[in-house]
Design an enzyme around this catalytic site. Sequence first.
Site, PDB file in Angstrom:
ATOM      1  N   HIS A 168      12.846  -3.255   1.468  1.00  0.00           N
ATOM      2  CA  HIS A 168      12.411  -1.895   2.037  1.00  0.00           C
ATOM      3  C   HIS A 168      13.156  -0.723   1.699  1.00  0.00           C
ATOM      4  O   HIS A 168      14.476  -0.839   1.598  1.00  0.00           O
ATOM      5  CB  HIS A 168      12.383  -1.642   3.596  1.00  0.00           C
ATOM      6  CG  HIS A 168      11.342  -2.739   3.959  1.00  0.00           C
ATOM      7  ND1 HIS A 168       9.988  -2.611   4.122  1.00  0.00           N
ATOM      8  CD2 HIS A 168      11.595  -3.827   4.836  1.00  0.00           C
ATOM      9  CE1 HIS A 168       9.383  -3.644   4.293  1.00  0.00           C
ATOM     10  NE2 HIS A 168      10.319  -4.486   4.819  1.00  0.00           N
TER      11      HIS A 168
ATOM     12  N   ARG B 212       5.844  12.208  -2.983  1.00  0.00           N
ATOM     13  CA  ARG B 212       6.026  13.128  -1.473  1.00  0.00           C
ATOM     14  C   ARG B 212       7.005  12.364  -0.849  1.00  0.00           C
ATOM     15  O   ARG B 212       7.716  11.432  -1.171  1.00  0.00           O
ATOM     16  CB  ARG B 212       4.912  12.593  -0.735  1.00  0.00           C
ATOM     17  CG  ARG B 212       3.633  13.407  -0.957  1.00  0.00           C
ATOM     18  CD  ARG B 212       2.336  12.969  -0.463  1.00  0.00           C
ATOM     19  NE  ARG B 212       2.648  12.679   1.204  1.00  0.00           N
ATOM     20  CZ  ARG B 212       2.018  11.751   1.884  1.00  0.00           C
ATOM     21  NH1 ARG B 212       0.962  10.983   1.199  1.00  0.00           N
ATOM     22  NH2 ARG B 212       2.556  11.591   3.130  1.00  0.00           N
TER      23      ARG B 212
ATOM     24  N   PRO C 172       0.622  -1.258  -0.076  1.00  0.00           N
ATOM     25  CA  PRO C 172       0.012   0.016   0.136  1.00  0.00           C
ATOM     26  C   PRO C 172       0.594   1.445   0.156  1.00  0.00           C
ATOM     27  O   PRO C 172       1.870   1.558   0.744  1.00  0.00           O
ATOM     28  CB  PRO C 172      -0.759   0.053   1.415  1.00  0.00           C
ATOM     29  CG  PRO C 172      -0.121  -1.248   2.113  1.00  0.00           C
ATOM     30  CD  PRO C 172       0.676  -1.912   1.190  1.00  0.00           C
ATOM     31  N   ASN C 173       0.348   2.309  -0.666  1.00  0.00           N
ATOM     32  CA  ASN C 173       0.776   3.555  -0.803  1.00  0.00           C
ATOM     33  C   ASN C 173       2.146   3.603  -1.812  1.00  0.00           C
ATOM     34  O   ASN C 173       2.516   4.804  -1.971  1.00  0.00           O
ATOM     35  CB  ASN C 173       0.979   4.222   0.434  1.00  0.00           C
ATOM     36  CG  ASN C 173      -0.282   4.331   1.322  1.00  0.00           C
ATOM     37  OD1 ASN C 173      -1.373   4.730   0.899  1.00  0.00           O
ATOM     38  ND2 ASN C 173      -0.383   3.801   2.506  1.00  0.00           N
TER      39      ASN C 173
ATOM     40  N   ALA D 233       3.493  -0.881   4.666  1.00  0.00           N
ATOM     41  CA  ALA D 233       3.028  -0.974   6.035  1.00  0.00           C
ATOM     42  C   ALA D 233       2.509  -2.503   6.581  1.00  0.00           C
ATOM     43  O   ALA D 233       2.374  -2.699   7.719  1.00  0.00           O
ATOM     44  CB  ALA D 233       1.757   0.152   6.153  1.00  0.00           C
TER      45      ALA D 233
ATOM     46  N   GLU E  63      12.638  -9.883   0.965  1.00  0.00           N
ATOM     47  CA  GLU E  63      11.935  -8.771   1.452  1.00  0.00           C
ATOM     48  C   GLU E  63      12.629  -7.508   1.076  1.00  0.00           C
ATOM     49  O   GLU E  63      13.795  -7.357   1.340  1.00  0.00           O
ATOM     50  CB  GLU E  63      11.642  -8.736   2.915  1.00  0.00           C
ATOM     51  CG  GLU E  63      10.967  -7.722   3.608  1.00  0.00           C
ATOM     52  CD  GLU E  63      10.877  -7.801   4.989  1.00  0.00           C
ATOM     53  OE1 GLU E  63      11.244  -9.008   5.672  1.00  0.00           O
ATOM     54  OE2 GLU E  63      10.404  -7.125   5.802  1.00  0.00           O
TER      55      GLU E  63
ATOM     56  N   TYR F  66      12.058   8.362   0.623  1.00  0.00           N
ATOM     57  CA  TYR F  66      11.951   7.469  -0.399  1.00  0.00           C
ATOM     58  C   TYR F  66      12.675   7.634  -1.768  1.00  0.00           C
ATOM     59  O   TYR F  66      12.329   7.069  -2.746  1.00  0.00           O
ATOM     60  CB  TYR F  66      10.544   7.101  -0.748  1.00  0.00           C
ATOM     61  CG  TYR F  66       9.675   6.775   0.794  1.00  0.00           C
ATOM     62  CD1 TYR F  66      10.201   5.607   1.321  1.00  0.00           C
ATOM     63  CD2 TYR F  66       8.966   7.602   1.139  1.00  0.00           C
ATOM     64  CE1 TYR F  66       9.351   4.852   2.327  1.00  0.00           C
ATOM     65  CE2 TYR F  66       8.102   7.188   2.406  1.00  0.00           C
ATOM     66  CZ  TYR F  66       8.593   5.805   2.901  1.00  0.00           C
ATOM     67  OH  TYR F  66       7.727   5.272   3.859  1.00  0.00           O
TER      68      TYR F  66
ATOM     69  N   ASN G  30       7.883  -5.715  -1.404  1.00  0.00           N
ATOM     70  CA  ASN G  30       7.977  -4.658  -0.403  1.00  0.00           C
ATOM     71  C   ASN G  30       6.669  -4.676   0.207  1.00  0.00           C
ATOM     72  O   ASN G  30       5.617  -3.860  -0.602  1.00  0.00           O
ATOM     73  CB  ASN G  30       8.547  -3.191  -1.176  1.00  0.00           C
ATOM     74  CG  ASN G  30       8.588  -2.225  -0.269  1.00  0.00           C
ATOM     75  OD1 ASN G  30       8.006  -2.349   0.971  1.00  0.00           O
ATOM     76  ND2 ASN G  30       8.998  -1.072  -0.618  1.00  0.00           N
TER      77      ASN G  30
ATOM     78  N   ARG H 138      13.884   4.381  11.918  1.00  0.00           N
ATOM     79  CA  ARG H 138      12.792   5.163  11.872  1.00  0.00           C
ATOM     80  C   ARG H 138      11.605   4.696  13.104  1.00  0.00           C
ATOM     81  O   ARG H 138      12.483   4.259  14.179  1.00  0.00           O
ATOM     82  CB  ARG H 138      11.859   4.826  10.494  1.00  0.00           C
ATOM     83  CG  ARG H 138      12.513   5.348   9.467  1.00  0.00           C
ATOM     84  CD  ARG H 138      11.727   5.090   8.172  1.00  0.00           C
ATOM     85  NE  ARG H 138      10.704   5.990   7.873  1.00  0.00           N
ATOM     86  CZ  ARG H 138       9.765   5.588   7.059  1.00  0.00           C
ATOM     87  NH1 ARG H 138       9.851   4.830   6.153  1.00  0.00           N
ATOM     88  NH2 ARG H 138       8.623   6.610   7.113  1.00  0.00           N
TER      89      ARG H 138
HETATM   90  O1  CA2 Z   1      10.713   1.904   3.246  1.00  0.00           O
HETATM   91  C1  CA2 Z   1       9.850   1.167   2.801  1.00  0.00           C
HETATM   92  O2  CA2 Z   1      10.038   0.580   1.523  1.00  0.00           O
HETATM   93  C2  CA2 Z   1       8.741   0.999   3.399  1.00  0.00           C
HETATM   94  O3  CA2 Z   1       8.301  -0.581   3.167  1.00  0.00           O
HETATM   95  C3  CA2 Z   1       7.736   1.910   2.921  1.00  0.00           C
HETATM   96  C4  CA2 Z   1       6.232   1.954   3.368  1.00  0.00           C
HETATM   97  C5  CA2 Z   1       6.487   1.728   5.214  1.00  0.00           C
HETATM   98  O4  CA2 Z   1       5.297   1.976   5.809  1.00  0.00           O
HETATM   99  C6  CA2 Z   1       7.547   0.897   5.571  1.00  0.00           C
HETATM  100  O5  CA2 Z   1       7.520   0.932   7.208  1.00  0.00           O
HETATM  101  C7  CA2 Z   1       8.695   0.962   5.072  1.00  0.00           C
HETATM  102  C8  CA2 Z   1       5.349   2.969   3.135  1.00  0.00           C
HETATM  103  C9  CA2 Z   1       5.249   3.136   1.628  1.00  0.00           C
HETATM  104  C10 CA2 Z   1       4.420   4.521   1.176  1.00  0.00           C
HETATM  105  O6  CA2 Z   1       5.100   5.012   0.423  1.00  0.00           O
HETATM  106  C11 CA2 Z   1       4.973   6.406   0.109  1.00  0.00           C
HETATM  107  C12 CA2 Z   1       6.070   6.985  -0.938  1.00  0.00           C
HETATM  108  C13 CA2 Z   1       5.934   8.274  -1.109  1.00  0.00           C
HETATM  109  C14 CA2 Z   1       4.800   9.049  -0.608  1.00  0.00           C
HETATM  110  C15 CA2 Z   1       4.093   8.335   0.531  1.00  0.00           C
HETATM  111  C16 CA2 Z   1       4.150   7.193   0.709  1.00  0.00           C
END
Ligand code: CA2
Length: 151
Positions: free
Chosen positions: A102, A20, A12-13, A79, A100, A25, A76, A109
Site C-alpha cells: 500500500h 489527484r 481499482p483507481n 479498495a 501486499e 499518494y 496493491n 487513515r
Molecule cells: O495506499 C494504497 O496504496 C491504497 O491501496 C490505495 C487505495 C485505497 O483504497 C487503499 O485503502 C490504500 C486507493 C487507490 C486510489 O488511488 C488514487 C490515486 C490518486 C487519485 C485517486 C485515487
Amino acid sequence: MTFASVLVLNGPNLNLLGTREPAIYGSETLADVAQRCAQAGERLGLAIDFKQSNAEDRLIDWLHDARTNVDGIVINPAAYTHTSVALADALTAIAKPVIEVHISNAHKREAFRHHSFVSPIAEAVIVGCGTQGYVLALERMATLLKAGDRS
Ligand code: CA2
C-alpha cells in the site's frame, strides 16, 4: 538474465495515480511505477508483468492465470483490500508467495482501511513507503524466490 517472474497487480483507481491526492499518494503516475518496477526487475533478475484493472473479475482472472505463469505476486489491491473475499480466495488458491503493498499508511487513515482480507495470505505487507514500496516488495520477493526460504 532473469531467474523468476513476478506479477505486479494493481487494483481499482490506481490508474489515477499522480492526477489527484498527491499529499496521500505522491506525484508519480502508474506508468512511472511500472517503469520503476521494470528497472528493479532488471537489477534483481526478475521478469515483471505489471497490470492494473478497476474490475474485480479481471484481477481474479489474472490471478488464476498466475497459478501457472508466475513465481510470485506483488499486489496493491487498493479498495478491494478492505472488501473482497473473492480476491482473497483467488490469492489463497495460488501456491506462490504474495507480497501486499500500500502506497499510503492505511493504518493512519479511516478505520475502514485498517482491515485487510489479503494480509493473512501475504508473506509480507509493505505500507506507507510511497511508491518505493513496490521496489521494496520486489527486493523481498527476489530474496524469497532465490533462497526458497523465509529468512
Ligand atoms: O495506499 C494504497 O496504496 C491504497 O491501496 C490505495 C487505495 C485505497 O483504497 C487503499 O485503502 C490504500 C486507493 C487507490 C486510489 O488511488 C488514487 C490515486 C490518486 C487519485 C485517486 C485515487
